[in-house]
Design a protein around this motif. Structure first.
Motif, PDB file in Angstrom:
ATOM      1  N   THR A   1       0.844  -1.195   0.000  1.00 35.32           N
ATOM      2  CA  THR A   1       0.000   0.000   0.000  1.00 35.32           C
ATOM      3  C   THR A   1       0.873   1.237   0.000  1.00 35.32           C
ATOM      4  OG1 THR A   1      -1.774   1.169   1.149  1.00 35.32           O
ATOM      5  CG2 THR A   1      -0.146   0.069   2.529  1.00 35.32           C
ATOM      6  N   ALA A   2       0.349   2.306  -0.598  1.00 38.91           N
ATOM      7  CA  ALA A   2       1.043   3.584  -0.546  1.00 38.91           C
ATOM      8  C   ALA A   2       0.755   4.257   0.784  1.00 38.91           C
ATOM      9  CB  ALA A   2       0.577   4.470  -1.700  1.00 38.91           C
ATOM     10  N   GLU A   3       1.637   5.171   1.184  1.00 41.57           N
ATOM     11  CA  GLU A   3       1.375   5.936   2.393  1.00 41.57           C
ATOM     12  C   GLU A   3       0.065   6.699   2.238  1.00 41.57           C
ATOM     13  OE1 GLU A   3       4.692   8.440   3.088  1.00 41.57           O
ATOM     14  OE2 GLU A   3       5.887   6.877   4.032  1.00 41.57           O
ATOM     15  N   GLY A   4      -0.695   6.726   3.343  1.00 40.68           N
ATOM     16  CA  GLY A   4      -1.994   7.383   3.297  1.00 40.68           C
ATOM     17  C   GLY A   4      -3.127   6.454   2.918  1.00 40.68           C
ATOM     18  N   ALA A   5      -2.813   5.214   2.529  1.00 44.66           N
ATOM     19  CA  ALA A   5      -3.835   4.221   2.196  1.00 44.66           C
ATOM     20  C   ALA A   5      -3.739   3.054   3.178  1.00 44.66           C
ATOM     21  CB  ALA A   5      -3.666   3.737   0.761  1.00 44.66           C
ATOM     22  N   ALA A   6      -4.549   2.014   2.975  1.00 44.28           N
ATOM     23  CA  ALA A   6      -4.591   0.900   3.934  1.00 44.28           C
ATOM     24  C   ALA A   6      -4.769  -0.431   3.221  1.00 44.28           C
ATOM     25  CB  ALA A   6      -5.734   1.108   4.935  1.00 44.28           C
ATOM     26  N   ILE A   7      -4.414  -1.494   3.935  1.00 45.71           N
ATOM     27  CA  ILE A   7      -4.644  -2.868   3.474  1.00 45.71           C
ATOM     28  C   ILE A   7      -5.677  -3.492   4.397  1.00 45.71           C
ATOM     29  CG2 ILE A   7      -3.619  -5.153   3.126  1.00 45.71           C
ATOM     30  CD1 ILE A   7      -0.959  -3.798   2.594  1.00 45.71           C
ATOM     31  N   THR A   8      -6.635  -4.204   3.810  1.00 45.20           N
ATOM     32  CA  THR A   8      -7.650  -4.914   4.591  1.00 45.20           C
ATOM     33  C   THR A   8      -7.240  -6.372   4.741  1.00 45.20           C
ATOM     34  OG1 THR A   8      -9.432  -3.474   3.825  1.00 45.20           O
ATOM     35  CG2 THR A   8     -10.076  -5.621   4.698  1.00 45.20           C
ATOM     36  N   TYR A   9      -7.337  -6.868   5.974  1.00 44.60           N
ATOM     37  CA  TYR A   9      -6.994  -8.257   6.278  1.00 44.60           C
ATOM     38  C   TYR A   9      -8.256  -8.993   6.726  1.00 44.60           C
ATOM     39  CZ  TYR A   9      -2.267  -6.454   6.112  1.00 44.60           C
ATOM     40  OH  TYR A   9      -1.106  -5.861   5.683  1.00 44.60           O
ATOM     41  N   THR A  10      -8.356 -10.253   6.320  1.00 45.43           N
ATOM     42  CA  THR A  10      -9.532 -11.065   6.642  1.00 45.43           C
ATOM     43  C   THR A  10      -9.098 -12.321   7.384  1.00 45.43           C
ATOM     44  OG1 THR A  10     -10.700 -10.273   4.669  1.00 45.43           O
ATOM     45  CG2 THR A  10     -11.535 -12.283   5.705  1.00 45.43           C
ATOM     46  N   VAL A  11      -9.815 -12.645   8.457  1.00 45.72           N
ATOM     47  CA  VAL A  11      -9.610 -13.908   9.175  1.00 45.72           C
ATOM     48  C   VAL A  11     -10.872 -14.743   8.978  1.00 45.72           C
ATOM     49  CG1 VAL A  11      -9.149 -15.006  11.393  1.00 45.72           C
ATOM     50  CG2 VAL A  11      -8.143 -12.774  10.876  1.00 45.72           C
ATOM     51  N   THR A  12     -10.694 -15.961   8.465  1.00 48.21           N
ATOM     52  CA  THR A  12     -11.820 -16.855   8.184  1.00 48.21           C
ATOM     53  C   THR A  12     -11.723 -18.091   9.065  1.00 48.21           C
ATOM     54  OG1 THR A  12     -11.824 -16.113   5.878  1.00 48.21           O
ATOM     55  CG2 THR A  12     -13.037 -18.133   6.386  1.00 48.21           C
ATOM     56  N   SER A  13     -12.834 -18.427   9.748  1.00 49.27           N
ATOM     57  CA  SER A  13     -12.897 -19.631  10.590  1.00 49.27           C
ATOM     58  C   SER A  13     -13.594 -20.726   9.810  1.00 49.27           C
ATOM     59  CB  SER A  13     -13.666 -19.326  11.880  1.00 49.27           C
ATOM     60  OG  SER A  13     -13.814 -20.487  12.662  1.00 49.27           O
ATOM     61  N   SER A  14     -12.931 -21.863   9.623  1.00 44.99           N
ATOM     62  CA  SER A  14     -13.458 -22.912   8.756  1.00 44.99           C
ATOM     63  C   SER A  14     -14.678 -23.618   9.355  1.00 44.99           C
ATOM     64  CB  SER A  14     -12.368 -23.944   8.451  1.00 44.99           C
ATOM     65  OG  SER A  14     -11.904 -24.556   9.656  1.00 44.99           O
ATOM     66  N   ASN A  15     -14.659 -23.930  10.639  1.00 43.28           N
ATOM     67  CA  ASN A  15     -15.717 -24.713  11.280  1.00 43.28           C
ATOM     68  C   ASN A  15     -16.501 -23.884  12.295  1.00 43.28           C
ATOM     69  OD1 ASN A  15     -14.593 -26.772   9.820  1.00 43.28           O
ATOM     70  ND2 ASN A  15     -14.281 -28.151  11.532  1.00 43.28           N
ATOM     71  N   ALA A  16     -17.663 -24.421  12.665  1.00 40.39           N
ATOM     72  CA  ALA A  16     -18.440 -23.800  13.734  1.00 40.39           C
ATOM     73  C   ALA A  16     -17.729 -23.983  15.066  1.00 40.39           C
ATOM     74  CB  ALA A  16     -19.830 -24.418  13.792  1.00 40.39           C
ATOM     75  N   VAL A  17     -17.883 -23.001  15.953  1.00 39.72           N
ATOM     76  CA  VAL A  17     -17.293 -23.062  17.295  1.00 39.72           C
ATOM     77  C   VAL A  17     -18.395 -22.744  18.297  1.00 39.72           C
ATOM     78  CG1 VAL A  17     -15.570 -22.138  18.880  1.00 39.72           C
ATOM     79  CG2 VAL A  17     -15.029 -22.367  16.445  1.00 39.72           C
ATOM     80  N   GLN A  18     -18.675 -23.697  19.162  1.00 41.17           N
ATOM     81  CA  GLN A  18     -19.739 -23.540  20.150  1.00 41.17           C
ATOM     82  C   GLN A  18     -19.481 -22.325  21.047  1.00 41.17           C
ATOM     83  OE1 GLN A  18     -19.953 -26.278  23.628  1.00 41.17           O
ATOM     84  NE2 GLN A  18     -21.793 -27.050  22.627  1.00 41.17           N
ATOM     85  N   GLY A  19     -20.414 -21.372  21.033  1.00 42.71           N
ATOM     86  CA  GLY A  19     -20.293 -20.197  21.892  1.00 42.71           C
ATOM     87  C   GLY A  19     -19.436 -19.076  21.348  1.00 42.71           C
ATOM     88  N   GLY A  20     -18.731 -19.312  20.239  1.00 37.29           N
ATOM     89  CA  GLY A  20     -17.887 -18.282  19.656  1.00 37.29           C
ATOM     90  C   GLY A  20     -16.533 -18.147  20.339  1.00 37.29           C
ATOM     91  N   PHE A  21     -15.759 -17.150  19.903  1.00 33.95           N
ATOM     92  CA  PHE A  21     -14.403 -16.961  20.429  1.00 33.95           C
ATOM     93  C   PHE A  21     -13.887 -15.601  19.997  1.00 33.95           C
ATOM     94  CE2 PHE A  21     -14.075 -18.731  16.224  1.00 33.95           C
ATOM     95  CZ  PHE A  21     -13.002 -18.090  15.639  1.00 33.95           C
ATOM     96  N   THR A  22     -12.766 -15.200  20.549  1.00 29.45           N
ATOM     97  CA  THR A  22     -12.050 -14.004  20.105  1.00 29.45           C
ATOM     98  C   THR A  22     -10.629 -14.396  19.733  1.00 29.45           C
ATOM     99  OG1 THR A  22     -11.303 -13.431  22.343  1.00 29.45           O
ATOM    100  CG2 THR A  22     -13.401 -12.477  21.600  1.00 29.45           C
ATOM    101  N   VAL A  23     -10.041 -13.600  18.831  1.00 28.29           N
ATOM    102  CA  VAL A  23      -8.646 -13.833  18.454  1.00 28.29           C
ATOM    103  C   VAL A  23      -7.930 -12.493  18.420  1.00 28.29           C
ATOM    104  CG1 VAL A  23      -9.212 -13.786  15.981  1.00 28.29           C
ATOM    105  CG2 VAL A  23      -7.072 -14.824  16.732  1.00 28.29           C
ATOM    106  N   ALA A  24      -6.755 -12.448  19.020  1.00 24.93           N
ATOM    107  CA  ALA A  24      -5.953 -11.224  19.025  1.00 24.93           C
ATOM    108  C   ALA A  24      -5.220 -11.083  17.703  1.00 24.93           C
ATOM    109  CB  ALA A  24      -4.955 -11.263  20.180  1.00 24.93           C
ATOM    110  N   ILE A  25      -5.065  -9.845  17.240  1.00 28.08           N
ATOM    111  CA  ILE A  25      -4.323  -9.564  16.008  1.00 28.08           C
ATOM    112  C   ILE A  25      -3.272  -8.504  16.314  1.00 28.08           C
ATOM    113  CG2 ILE A  25      -6.123 -10.208  14.366  1.00 28.08           C
ATOM    114  CD1 ILE A  25      -6.972  -7.264  14.337  1.00 28.08           C
ATOM    115  N   GLY A  26      -2.214  -8.510  15.535  1.00 29.65           N
ATOM    116  CA  GLY A  26      -1.152  -7.534  15.771  1.00 29.65           C
ATOM    117  C   GLY A  26      -0.467  -7.155  14.474  1.00 29.65           C
ATOM    118  N   ALA A  27       0.082  -5.936  14.437  1.00 30.68           N
ATOM    119  CA  ALA A  27       0.854  -5.461  13.290  1.00 30.68           C
ATOM    120  C   ALA A  27       2.154  -4.863  13.825  1.00 30.68           C
ATOM    121  CB  ALA A  27       0.075  -4.423  12.500  1.00 30.68           C
TER     122      ALA A  27
END
Length: 355
Positions: free
Chosen positions: A166-192
């Motif tokens: 990306t050029a300065e002043g713009a952004a990149i979008t990141y996607t996290v995809t969960s393959s299977n169902a997870v009972q009750g859900g969850f959270t995941v930490a991300i970092g750059a």
């Protein structure tokens, strides 16, 4: 069948003590008790099974007697929900009968377990004995068993990006995809993390945690923006990665989550320029004097730079008519930085037109 108990006819003291000492001691009696075919105690064992990903699989329970009987022993069993749910996790059994054949000590029965691909905690249900035949008794301490369904499912968390750079002043979008169902859900930490020479001020992460409801193929996104800093610099990189996963259900293991595509290294391309402006202290000078020239750099330049300067006589002037102080200017790289040099007009004693 019978059982025999022997009790000593006389205590040891009576056999060894003098007769006078034994006065008043009552003799023991031999008692013979005949118990024909005592009623067996019926119990049930716990069962454990790893679930499959699809279809059904039988979970086996064992009904046991402590002694055999000359006749068949029948007993009913029923199932009830624990953390497992009838219909989705297993097939309920209501008042079914198990028969332990005469002369044997045990008999098995099965409960059908339904396979799935949902990430969940181990689940349990109960199987309870009741209505035993008249020739047996249910062991009250072992009349209820636990059926444990062991989870074998995992979900893959895949990290992907909308662009490699990306050029300065713009952004990149990141996607996290969960393959299977997870009972009750969850959270995941991300970092750059910026990679040198980039610094923390060069990027901005939108949030530090993604929340998933737990659906199949669920996606969550975040962005990393490249900060426009006005500094002329080479392309820089930063690294984006998935961090700690926290299931909403604390009994779900973090080992049931597998990361893929992480980390990703992305590039920041620089679009900044600096303008070098040349100005002079005067438009003209007399022979024997000099003019000062200033070069100004509008923007910062990472690491600094140098620029060559020159002075060329225009005919009829010759190279001997001027003197340049230095041929290279060195800049540290600051915003609005200035460097100067001079060009002197040589006094030659010749009467001549302006040059």
């Amino acid at each position: 069948m019978f059982r025999l108990w022997l009790r000593e006819l006389f205590p040891a003291a009576r056999r060894t003590a003098p007769k006078t000492a034994m006065r008043g001691v009552r003799p023991q009696v031999l008692r013979l008790e005949d118990r024909v075919n005592p009623a067996p105690l019926v119990s049930i064992s716990n069962a454990i099974l790893t679930e499959g990903d699809a279809g059904t699989i039988p979970m086996t329970f064992t009904v046991s007697l402590d002694v055999t009987d000359a006749a068949n022993v029948t007993v009913d069993f029923t199932t009830a929900n624990g953390t497992a749910t009838a219909g989705s996790d297993y097939v309920a059994a209501a008042a079914q009968t198990v028969t332990v054949l005469a002369g044997t000590l045990s008999q098995t029965f099965t409960v059908t377990i339904n396979g799935d691909t949902t990430v969940e905690a181990n689940e349990t249900f109960t199987a309870t004995l009741s209505k035993v035949s008249a020739n047996a008794t249910i062991d009250a301490t072992k009349s209820v068993s636990a059926g444990t369904i062991v989870n074998n499912d995992k979900t893959t968390l895949t990290l992907s990006s909308s662009a490699a750079s990306t050029a300065e002043g713009a952004a990149i979008t990141y996607t996290v995809t969960s393959s299977n169902a997870v009972q009750g859900g969850f959270t995941v930490a991300i970092g750059a993390t910026p990679n040198a020479p980039a610094t923390a001020g060069d990027i901005t992460l939108s949030g530090g945690t993604l929340s998933f409801a737990g659906g199949v193929g669920e996606k969550q996104t975040f962005t990393v923006a490249a900060v426009a800093d006005g500094v002329v610099e080479p392309s820089e990189t930063f690294t984006v990665a998935l961090g700690t996963v926290t299931p909403t259900n604390p009994l779900i293991l973090t080992s049931n989550f597998v990361a893929a595509g992480s980390p990703i290294t992305s590039t920041i391309t620089d679009a900044d320029t600096t303008t070098l402006t040349l100005t002079s202290s005067a438009a003209s000078t007399a022979e024997g004097a000099a003019i000062t020239y200033t070069v100004t750099s509008s923007n910062a330049v990472q690491g600094g730079f140098s620029v060559a300067v020159s002075a060329t006589p225009n005919a009829p002037a010759t190279a001997g008519d001027i003197t340049l102080s230095g041929g290279t200017l060195t800049f540290a790289g600051g915003v609005g930085e200035k460097q100067t040099f001079t060009v002197a007009a040589v006094a030659d004693g010749v009467v001549e037109p302006s040059e």
